[in-house]
Design an enzyme around this catalytic site. Structure first.
Site, PDB file in Angstrom:
ATOM      1  CG  LEU A   1      19.674  26.635  39.373  1.00  0.00           C
ATOM      2  CD1 LEU A   1      18.571  25.666  38.951  1.00  0.00           C
ATOM      3  CD2 LEU A   1      19.980  26.429  40.856  1.00  0.00           C
TER       4      LEU A   1
ATOM      5  CG  LEU B   1      11.418  25.790  26.052  1.00  0.00           C
ATOM      6  CD1 LEU B   1      12.203  26.806  25.222  1.00  0.00           C
ATOM      7  CD2 LEU B   1      11.993  24.406  25.839  1.00  0.00           C
TER       8      LEU B   1
ATOM      9  CG  ASN C   1       3.527  33.652  18.288  1.00  0.00           C
ATOM     10  OD1 ASN C   1       3.713  33.333  19.451  1.00  0.00           O
ATOM     11  ND2 ASN C   1       3.770  34.878  17.841  1.00  0.00           N
TER      12      ASN C   1
ATOM     13  CG  LEU D   1      -0.600  34.152  11.103  1.00  0.00           C
ATOM     14  CD1 LEU D   1      -0.146  32.718  11.317  1.00  0.00           C
ATOM     15  CD2 LEU D   1      -1.862  34.188  10.243  1.00  0.00           C
TER      16      LEU D   1
ATOM     17  CB  ALA E   1      12.696  30.589  23.689  1.00  0.00           C
TER      18      ALA E   1
ATOM     19  CG  ASP F   1      20.574  27.674  25.742  1.00  0.00           C
ATOM     20  OD1 ASP F   1      20.903  27.300  26.883  1.00  0.00           O
ATOM     21  OD2 ASP F   1      20.650  28.862  25.361  1.00  0.00           O
TER      22      ASP F   1
ATOM     23  CE  LYS G   1      21.232  32.401  26.368  1.00  0.00           C
ATOM     24  NZ  LYS G   1      20.372  31.233  26.531  1.00  0.00           N
TER      25      LYS G   1
HETATM   26  P1  ATR Z   1      11.829  34.791  24.148  1.00  0.00           P
HETATM   27  O1  ATR Z   1      13.049  35.416  23.540  1.00  0.00           O
HETATM   28  O2  ATR Z   1      12.024  34.277  25.545  1.00  0.00           O
HETATM   29  O3  ATR Z   1      11.245  33.738  23.271  1.00  0.00           O
HETATM   30  P2  ATR Z   1      10.043  36.881  23.292  1.00  0.00           P
HETATM   31  O4  ATR Z   1      10.866  37.058  22.059  1.00  0.00           O
HETATM   32  O5  ATR Z   1       9.617  38.073  24.055  1.00  0.00           O
HETATM   33  O6  ATR Z   1      10.758  35.948  24.348  1.00  0.00           O
HETATM   34  O7  ATR Z   1       8.758  36.031  22.866  1.00  0.00           O
HETATM   35  C1  ATR Z   1       7.739  35.738  23.750  1.00  0.00           C
HETATM   36  C2  ATR Z   1       6.792  34.746  23.082  1.00  0.00           C
HETATM   37  O8  ATR Z   1       5.784  34.374  24.038  1.00  0.00           O
HETATM   38  C3  ATR Z   1       6.039  35.313  21.882  1.00  0.00           C
HETATM   39  O9  ATR Z   1       5.831  34.264  20.954  1.00  0.00           O
HETATM   40  C4  ATR Z   1       4.714  35.761  22.507  1.00  0.00           C
HETATM   41  O10 ATR Z   1       3.622  35.824  21.600  1.00  0.00           O
HETATM   42  P3  ATR Z   1       3.384  37.136  20.686  1.00  0.00           P
HETATM   43  O11 ATR Z   1       4.366  37.045  19.577  1.00  0.00           O
HETATM   44  O12 ATR Z   1       1.980  37.024  20.238  1.00  0.00           O
HETATM   45  O13 ATR Z   1       3.614  38.320  21.591  1.00  0.00           O
HETATM   46  C5  ATR Z   1       4.488  34.651  23.489  1.00  0.00           C
HETATM   47  N1  ATR Z   1       3.596  35.006  24.588  1.00  0.00           N
HETATM   48  C6  ATR Z   1       3.863  35.769  25.659  1.00  0.00           C
HETATM   49  N2  ATR Z   1       2.805  35.848  26.490  1.00  0.00           N
HETATM   50  C7  ATR Z   1       1.819  35.091  25.917  1.00  0.00           C
HETATM   51  C8  ATR Z   1       0.488  34.756  26.279  1.00  0.00           C
HETATM   52  N3  ATR Z   1      -0.069  35.218  27.415  1.00  0.00           N
HETATM   53  N4  ATR Z   1      -0.215  33.959  25.449  1.00  0.00           N
HETATM   54  C9  ATR Z   1       0.319  33.475  24.318  1.00  0.00           C
HETATM   55  N5  ATR Z   1       1.586  33.761  23.921  1.00  0.00           N
HETATM   56  C10 ATR Z   1       2.325  34.547  24.701  1.00  0.00           C
END
Ligand code: ATR
Length: 295
Positions: free
Chosen positions: A24, A232, A160, A163, A140, A112, A76
């Site tokens: 966008l 987000l 998270n 952990l 993120a 961001d 990034k």
């Molecule tokens: P980004 O760079 O967009 O933050 P990422 O590094 O892949 O993406 O991180 C995804 C985050 O979403 C992680 O904190 C992940 O938790 P885990 O570290 O336990 O994998 C979290 N996440 C993704 N799906 C989830 C779900 N169904 N329930 C809880 N946390 C989730």
């Protein structure tokens, strides 16, 4: 709406990343250029490949007198190696999404996160001295946690599913600020949080289209601890997380304003102007319309 008349003095800004087809950002920047009567166009530049390709793209853009670039996935982090200077917040986060043309090269910023801060301010959501829950520990969530400390949150819990990842991220952020400002916690342990009335920022990928029924936690007990929820995600426009916050009596907003203000912050850096709130609001409504069209 009339497009910008391109002539010999038109300035160019753009977006590098892959994919860029659904962005966008052109809507935001081209609308800003029209509203502010700037002779500027913003275009997507599909940029594939690794660090070497990114370097060539940035050097090429500089040689072509391009005024500024936004940077999206997956560049990034790698783009930070191609800059002459990096702003303090972007440096801490380790990720740059905006390149601003300067003498000898581009300078890097992370709008961001300044955009998220500004979006929250515009919605009356204060960070200073607040206790914040950041959900997630990926790229993120790390950026959000840095931003919360940077803008004066009193305390940040990083919750998270895994952990260990929260512990590693917290350790890194605490070391960067030289004090214990982030407390890691397993999401499933939320009952041991000491207070209530938290500001919660949802920075996991759970709930992101097409996973529209996903949320990092679904138990109502968690949402009773949350006063305000910021997701987000903006696609879907109302996430399951936002619904759960609202059902528990809290206030919830999505990530569309963050997207808007990251663009506005970048545009202001490129052009040395200040965008009025009325203009921001007008663009926000256009973005919302555009999203609804694609739903
Ligand atoms: P980004 O760079 O967009 O933050 P990422 O590094 O892949 O993406 O991180 C995804 C985050 O979403 C992680 O904190 C992940 O938790 P885990 O570290 O336990 O994998 C979290 N996440 C993704 N799906 C989830 C779900 N169904 N329930 C809880 N946390 C989730």
């Amino acid at each position: 709406m009339k497009t910008t008349e391109i002539d010999g003095t038109t300035r160019v800004c753009g977006l590098i990343g892959s994919p860029v087809e659904h962005t966008l950002s052109p809507l935001i920047h081209n609308m800003l250029a029209r509203r502010l009567s700037h002779n500027l166009v913003y275009v997507p530049f599909l940029t594939r490949g690794g660090p070497e390709e990114v370097r060539r793209a940035v050097e090429g853009a500089y040689a072509l007198n391009i005024l500024g670039l936004n940077v999206t996935v997956p560049h990034k982090q790698t783009v930070t190696a191609c800059l002459t200077r990096t702003d303090a917040l972007a440096e801490k986060i380790g990720a740059v999404n905006t390149l601003v043309r300067a003498e000898g090269g581009y300078q890097g910023y992370n709008t961001d996160m300044s955009g998220l801060y500004r979006a929250m301010e515009s919605d009356g959501i204060r960070l200073r001295d607040r206790e914040v829950l950041v959900l997630g520990a990926g790229g993120a969530a790390r950026a959000v946690a840095f931003m919360c400390v940077y803008y004066g949150a009193a305390k940040v819990w990083m919750l998270n599913r895994t952990l260990k990842k929260a512990e590693l991220a917290a350790e890194e952020i605490n070391a960067s600020f030289g004090r214990r400002c982030i407390e890691p916690m397993a999401l499933s342990d939320y009952r041991s949080l000491p207070g209530e009335g938290y500001l919660a920022v949802q920075a996991t990928s759970a709930g992101l289209y097409p996973d529209v029924l996903g949320a990092p936690v679904t138990e109502p007990d968690f949402y009773r601890l949350v006063d305000t929820g910021v997701d987000l995600i903006y696609r879907p426009f109302e996430t399951r997380f936002m619904r759960l916050v609202r059902q528990a009596g809290g206030r919830a907003v999505n990530g569309l304003k963050m997207l808007l203000y990251q663009g506005i912050d970048a545009y202001e850096l490129w052009n040395g102007v200040k965008v009025l709130e009325d203009t921001a609001q007008e663009i926000y409504l256009r973005m919302k319309e555009e999203l609804e069209k694609n739903e």
